[in-house]
Design a protein around this motif. Structure first.
Motif, mmCIF file in Angstrom:
data_model
loop_
_atom_site.group_PDB
_atom_site.id
_atom_site.type_symbol
_atom_site.label_atom_id
_atom_site.label_comp_id
_atom_site.label_asym_id
_atom_site.label_seq_id
_atom_site.Cartn_x
_atom_site.Cartn_y
_atom_site.Cartn_z
ATOM 1 N N TYR A 50 0.806 -1.225 0.000
ATOM 2 C CA TYR A 50 0.000 0.000 0.000
ATOM 3 C C TYR A 50 0.843 1.281 0.000
ATOM 4 N N VAL A 51 2.162 1.164 -0.142
ATOM 5 C CA VAL A 51 3.033 2.333 -0.275
ATOM 6 C C VAL A 51 3.427 2.419 -1.741
ATOM 7 N N HIS A 52 2.945 3.429 -2.445
ATOM 8 C CA HIS A 52 3.059 3.466 -3.900
ATOM 9 C C HIS A 52 4.195 4.333 -4.421
ATOM 10 N N ASN A 74 10.171 7.569 1.305
ATOM 11 C CA ASN A 74 9.305 6.798 2.203
ATOM 12 C C ASN A 74 10.047 6.118 3.351
ATOM 13 N N GLU A 75 11.371 6.276 3.435
ATOM 14 C CA GLU A 75 12.122 5.761 4.575
ATOM 15 C C GLU A 75 12.631 6.878 5.491
ATOM 16 N N THR A 76 12.398 8.122 5.126
ATOM 17 C CA THR A 76 12.954 9.245 5.891
ATOM 18 C C THR A 76 12.517 9.202 7.351
ATOM 19 N N ILE A 77 11.236 9.041 7.590
ATOM 20 C CA ILE A 77 10.730 9.056 8.971
ATOM 21 C C ILE A 77 11.210 7.829 9.734
ATOM 22 N N ASN A 78 11.299 6.675 9.038
ATOM 23 C CA ASN A 78 11.824 5.475 9.699
ATOM 24 C C ASN A 78 13.256 5.694 10.186
ATOM 25 N N VAL A 79 14.057 6.377 9.379
ATOM 26 C CA VAL A 79 15.439 6.648 9.769
ATOM 27 C C VAL A 79 15.483 7.608 10.952
ATOM 28 N N TRP A 80 14.739 8.716 10.843
ATOM 29 C CA TRP A 80 14.835 9.750 11.863
ATOM 30 C C TRP A 80 14.228 9.333 13.205
ATOM 31 N N THR A 81 13.184 8.519 13.187
ATOM 32 C CA THR A 81 12.594 8.103 14.465
ATOM 33 C C THR A 81 13.596 7.323 15.308
ATOM 34 N N PHE A 260 -0.027 -5.412 11.385
ATOM 35 C CA PHE A 260 -1.158 -5.006 10.537
ATOM 36 C C PHE A 260 -0.938 -3.589 9.997
ATOM 37 N N PRO A 261 -0.771 -3.439 8.683
ATOM 38 C CA PRO A 261 -0.603 -2.112 8.089
ATOM 39 C C PRO A 261 -1.936 -1.376 7.964
ATOM 40 N N VAL A 262 -2.447 -0.919 9.086
ATOM 41 C CA VAL A 262 -3.809 -0.402 9.140
ATOM 42 C C VAL A 262 -3.973 0.879 8.332
ATOM 43 N N LEU A 263 -3.142 1.874 8.599
ATOM 44 C CA LEU A 263 -3.349 3.192 7.997
ATOM 45 C C LEU A 263 -3.146 3.169 6.494
ATOM 46 N N CYS A 271 -0.040 7.541 2.585
ATOM 47 C CA CYS A 271 0.891 7.429 3.715
ATOM 48 C C CYS A 271 2.304 7.116 3.231
ATOM 49 N N ASP A 272 2.588 7.489 1.990
ATOM 50 C CA ASP A 272 3.885 7.128 1.423
ATOM 51 C C ASP A 272 5.046 7.796 2.159
ATOM 52 N N PHE A 273 4.869 9.044 2.546
ATOM 53 C CA PHE A 273 5.933 9.747 3.266
ATOM 54 C C PHE A 273 5.717 9.719 4.771
ATOM 55 N N LEU A 274 4.526 9.994 5.205
ATOM 56 C CA LEU A 274 4.240 10.116 6.636
ATOM 57 C C LEU A 274 2.955 9.384 6.976
ATOM 58 N N GLY A 275 3.023 8.527 8.015
ATOM 59 C CA GLY A 275 1.806 7.915 8.524
ATOM 60 C C GLY A 275 1.688 6.421 8.347
#
Length: 352
Positions: A50-52, A74-81, A260-263, A271-275
């Motif tokens: 669901y990430v396009h 789409n990995e920016t937030i994963n890295v920074w968190t 579960f990839p709910v959002l 939600c490709d960049f955030l969420g």
């Protein structure tokens, strides 16, 4: 007087003009960064459900992937968190070192193992999400490193829960088995995650999740059994109980979002960049770890009479040794499965 005022206004105007040129100067000085691409332009093993969009192109130079830390993808937030979590854990270690004698007080070693394992798993996660997009081989390599980080953190959780949170009755039942079983389950979790990733081409997503989730769930149930018993029979004079409740609540929440990839399922493509759920998983896991460190430190301070009586003087060194064994065995597991990956990739390349 008027001349002086006009001169100062002129200088201020020149300064403002120079400041306005800074963004353009930085843009010109920065290297050209390729734009992101859609899921149809990257191999299937890079795609998230669901990430396009927001994928980085493959086979760029290493500098590009390091500098993509400051790029929107789409990995920016994963890295920074997890990068921010690493810095928070590092600050917490520095704070603890001011009051805890990690060098001479052996009873503090389990707490040190927890903090060090937290730093390692967050650092491994940053590396995986930042550099795992270079190629298929490096994708497997860095995410296997991530799984090693998670497995050794599971051991770090087990050792503080057994050393500081256990009560006398439960300790009598599990004292000889708890940490060896925790070591075994951590290694099994690492193998399940690596094998599920390795077989992602041939296994359905649900089956792959089973390989990754079930061993980790078993490890968590075992590692947290001492905390679970304590929560069931807690009393109002326990200063660490709120943090123990917090770490359990955060862990169950992050396990839900990991599974579960709910959002992104409800809002595909938005939600490709955030969420998307993995970002939420990162935040909740970091909160879980921080609660766990707080709870373990409070237990270390307030339950010293109990745990110093239950654990012999040689047990901290033994548990530190088991931590090293866990880390080495998990690294060997990752290396073994990575070898299988290389063989698979070689066969695929020859068949083309």
């Amino acid at each position: 007087m008027a001349t002086i005022v006009m001169e100062r206004i002129g200088r201020l105007f020149i300064s403002l003009q120079q400041i306005r040129q800074v963004p353009r100067m930085l843009t010109e000085a920065a290297p050209s960064m390729p734009g992101t691409v859609r899921d149809t332009e990257v191999p299937c093993y890079f795609r998230e459900r669901y990430v396009h969009a927001g994928y980085r192109p493959l086979e760029q130079n290493w500098r590009y992937y390091f500098l993509s830390l400051f790029q929107r993808h789409n990995e920016t937030i994963n890295v920074w968190t997890h990068l921010l979590a690493f810095l928070v854990f590092l600050a917490k270690l520095r704070e603890l070192a001011e009051t805890v004698d990690f060098l001479n007080d052996r009873h503090s070693w389990p707490l040190l193992i927890l903090v060090v394992s937290s730093l390692i798993y967050s650092a491994c996660s940053v590396v995986a999400h930042l550099l795992g997009g270079k190629s298929e081989l490096y994708h497997y390599c860095f995410f296997f490193l991530d799984y090693v980080g998670v497995a050794q953190y599971q051991y770090g959780s087990a050792v503080v829960h057994f050393y500081y949170a256990v009560d006398e009755t439960m300790h009598g039942y599990v004292r000889g088995a708890f940490m060896p079983v925790a070591t075994l389950l951590s290694c099994l979790s690492c193998f399940g995650c690596c094998y599920g990733k390795y077989r992602c081409h041939s296994l359905p997503t649900t089956v792959r999740k089973v390989f990754q989730v079930v061993p980790s769930a078993l490890a968590y149930i075992w590692d947290s059994s001492t905390v679970a018993k304590r929560l069931l029979f807690w009393s109002g004079d326990d200063p660490a109980i709120a943090y123990h409740f917090g770490q359990v609540a955060f862990f169950l929440s992050c396990a839900f979002f990991f599974t579960f990839p709910v959002l992104e399922r409800c809002f595909p493509g938005r939600c490709d960049f955030l969420g998307h759920s993995h970002q939420i998983f990162h935040v909740l896991l970091s909160c879980c770890t921080l609660c766990q460190i707080h709870a373990s430190h409070l237990d270390f301070v307030t339950r010293r009479g109990l745990y110093s009586r239950l654990h012999g003087s040689g047990e901290p060194a033994l548990f530190a040794g088991l931590y090293a064994v866990t880390l080495v065995v998990c690294a060997l597991i990752a290396a073994f499965v990575l070898r299988k990956v290389k063989q698979m990739l070689d066969l695929t390349a020859k068949s083309k």
